[in-house]
Design a protein around this motif. Structure first.
Motif, PDB file in Angstrom:
ATOM      1  N   PHE A   1      45.739  51.855  14.377  1.00 16.01           N
ATOM      2  CA  PHE A   1      45.724  52.750  15.536  1.00 16.01           C
ATOM      3  C   PHE A   1      45.487  51.954  16.816  1.00 16.01           C
ATOM      4  N   LEU A   2      44.590  50.951  16.751  1.00 16.50           N
ATOM      5  CA  LEU A   2      44.328  50.105  17.898  1.00 16.50           C
ATOM      6  C   LEU A   2      45.586  49.339  18.320  1.00 16.50           C
ATOM      7  N   ALA A   3      46.360  48.882  17.332  1.00 15.72           N
ATOM      8  CA  ALA A   3      47.595  48.161  17.644  1.00 15.72           C
ATOM      9  C   ALA A   3      48.601  49.063  18.357  1.00 15.72           C
ATOM     10  N   LYS A   4      48.682  50.322  17.926  1.00 13.28           N
ATOM     11  CA  LYS A   4      49.589  51.253  18.592  1.00 13.28           C
ATOM     12  C   LYS A   4      49.156  51.485  20.043  1.00 13.28           C
ATOM     13  N   MET A   5      47.845  51.645  20.231  1.00  9.99           N
ATOM     14  CA  MET A   5      47.356  51.845  21.586  1.00  9.99           C
ATOM     15  C   MET A   5      47.598  50.599  22.445  1.00  9.99           C
ATOM     16  N   PHE A   6      47.470  49.425  21.826  1.00 12.62           N
ATOM     17  CA  PHE A   6      47.717  48.173  22.541  1.00 12.62           C
ATOM     18  C   PHE A   6      49.178  48.107  22.993  1.00 12.62           C
ATOM     19  N   ASP A   7      50.074  48.551  22.116  1.00 12.33           N
ATOM     20  CA  ASP A   7      51.493  48.531  22.460  1.00 12.33           C
ATOM     21  C   ASP A   7      51.791  49.506  23.595  1.00 12.33           C
ATOM     22  N   ARG A   8      51.121  50.648  23.568  1.00 11.47           N
ATOM     23  CA  ARG A   8      51.303  51.595  24.668  1.00 11.47           C
ATOM     24  C   ARG A   8      50.786  51.012  25.978  1.00 11.47           C
ATOM     25  N   MET A   9      49.674  50.296  25.871  1.00 12.94           N
ATOM     26  CA  MET A   9      49.134  49.655  27.065  1.00 12.94           C
ATOM     27  C   MET A   9      50.136  48.665  27.657  1.00 12.94           C
ATOM     28  N   ARG A  10      50.802  47.925  26.765  1.00 13.30           N
ATOM     29  CA  ARG A  10      51.811  46.967  27.228  1.00 13.30           C
ATOM     30  C   ARG A  10      52.918  47.685  28.004  1.00 13.30           C
TER      31      ARG A  10
END
Length: 488
Positions: free
Chosen positions: A233-242
């Motif tokens: 889930f953190l990785a998905k949020m990180f990708d959205r941040m990008r």
């Protein structure tokens, strides 16, 4: 519950379960062994108690024979009762191995008791020879009891020798079992910890690498993590941040422009406030002007007007002081008298002011502008609304470690709810204060100044007036004011 939390709680539950099982097993084994050991020790103690009781009985009997007194006779009776009680406890020690020996042991105890009674009987009948023979027989039986006690204890030791050896062997085996359990649990925990750490560190390493690339300005690399826990889930949020970073750049620029405009507006507002302040009357100029008018009125023969203007100037000058500075009671009383002169000029005969002041305590420190707002509150609520005016009483007394300042009036009083609001330091609408300082403000400053809550009491009831009692400590913390101020 999240996956990582489930893993952590599972590990904790397994460890806790193993520890509980081991603790229960050890506790059960230890308690069982301890109970068995206590039972054996009680057997020895009961036998030894019989021997001691028999010896004590014979000793007391001898003392009584040599010098008969009622106290010694009572002591002998108590020894016999102890011996009888010990005999009954011996019955609980009977088993198949010592049945005959216990029977003989009990018979010896009965014989000792009977012989003791016989010796006492002969002694009471003044048959000294027969009493002496009975005493000799009692002594011989007591020796037999002591020898029999040692024999029974020796038999018990032989009987339970195997039990002691079993305890030692079980303790040795238990130590070995504990070592094996410790090694096994340690090995399992290491395996589980290694697997658990891999499930976390691998995705974290991927996220770290993606963060490095992002810090270099590469926003085109997609972040992918093969897991089913919070890290995914953190990785998905990180990708959205990008994806959203470019939009954030634009928003930051817009906010910077807006902040610049806001800063310019603040500067204009400050300039406007400064000009407004410059247009206000300087308070120092005002009380200097009042002093000049006072002197002029005095020179023209208007002494009462001169005194009134002097009081107003002094009150204004005092009110300009910072509230966070302490003053003495002398200063507060001085400005209070100036205030009352002004109010008497205003209300004439409608206002009566009575004071009783102990001059020896006026050196005590107090927050500035404390007394005048309280008295002013009494003037506003107890004197001004009444057609016939009212009386205000002011009193300062020495109460040992404290100074009591009492301010009372004969006004309409206050309701209990209003008193509670004041004591709880909640804002209460009092209105009309020339200093702009309300009752609650005064109480809050008193409590903060002295670091305690019990500095004020209020007694009031509807139609019965109001009494304010200030309990001023003479010392503030470790700080002491030992000298009175210069009142010149």
């Amino acid at each position: 519950m999240n996956s990582i939390q489930k893993k952590i709680w599972s590990l904790a539950a397994v460890v806790l379960f193993i520890m509980v099982v081991i603790w229960i097993a050890l506790t059960y084994y230890n308690q069982k062994t301890q109970n068995q050991y206590n039972d054996i020790l009680q057997r020895y103690l009961r036998m030894n108690e019989v021997s001691n009781a028999s010896q004590q009985t014979v000793t007391t009997l001898n003392d009584y024979s040599l010098a008969p007194t009622q106290d010694k006779l009572n002591q002998l009776q108590r020894n016999k009762e102890q011996l009888i009680q010990a005999k009954y406890e011996i019955f609980d020690l009977r088993n198949a191995d010592n049945d005959s020996a216990i029977t003989n042991y009990v018979n010896l105890i009965d014989s000792l008791i009977e012989t003791t009674d016989r010796s006492l009987m002969f002694k009471s009948e003044k048959e000294s020879e027969e009493s002496e023979k009975a005493f000799t027989e009692a002594t011989r039986i007591s020796k037999y009891i002591s020898e029999m006690t040692l024999t029974l204890i020796d038999t018990e030791l032989k009987t339970y020798d195997q039990f002691y050896r079993g305890i030692i062997e079980q303790s040795s085996e238990l130590k070995k079992l504990g070592i094996w359990l410790l090694l096994s649990i340690t090995f399992l925990l290491l395996l589980f910890t290694y697997a658990f750490s891999l499930s976390i560190t691998r995705p974290v390493l991927k996220l770290t690498q993606a963060a490095k690339e992002l810090s270099r300005g590469r926003f085109d690399l997609q972040v992918e993590v093969a897991s089913n826990d919070e890290i995914a889930f953190l990785a998905k949020m990180f990708d959205r941040m990008r994806i959203n970073i470019n939009n954030l750049f634009t928003e930051i620029q817009q906010k910077a422009q807006l902040e610049k405009e806001l800063q310019d507006s603040k500067l204009l507002l400050q300039e406007s406030q400064l000009r407004s302040l410059q247009s206000q009357i300087n308070p120092h100029f005002l009380f200097n002007t009042l002093d000049t008018l006072s002197k002029k009125a005095y020179l023209e023969g208007s002494e009462e007007t001169s005194d009134l203007l002097a009081s107003v100037a002094g009150l204004l000058r005092y009110n300009l002081k910072r509230l966070d500075r302490s003053v003495t009671l002398y200063d507060e009383v001085k400005v209070l008298r100036q205030y009352m002169e002004i109010q008497k000029a205003r209300f004439t005969d409608r206002l009566q002011f009575e004071s009783d002041i102990d001059e020896s305590v006026l050196y005590v420190q107090i927050p500035g502008l404390t007394l005048q707002p309280i008295v002013e509150n009494a003037v506003i609520h107890a004197v001004e609304p009444q057609e016939d005016g009212g009386t205000i009483r002011f009193r300062i007394t020495d109460a040992g470690e404290r100074v009591f300042v009492e301010i009372s009036d004969d006004g309409p009083g206050m309701e209990e709810d209003k008193i509670n609001q004041i004591l709880e330091a909640r804002a209460v609408e009092t209105g009309g204060h020339s200093t702009g300082i309300g009752f609650s403000n005064v109480m809050q400053r008193l409590r903060l100044f002295y670091g305690r809550d019990d500095v004020i009491e209020i007694e009031s009831a509807e139609g019965q007036g109001t009494k304010i009692l200030l309990k001023i400590p003479k010392t503030r913390g470790t700080e002491k004011d030992d000298q009175a101020p210069d009142r010149g």
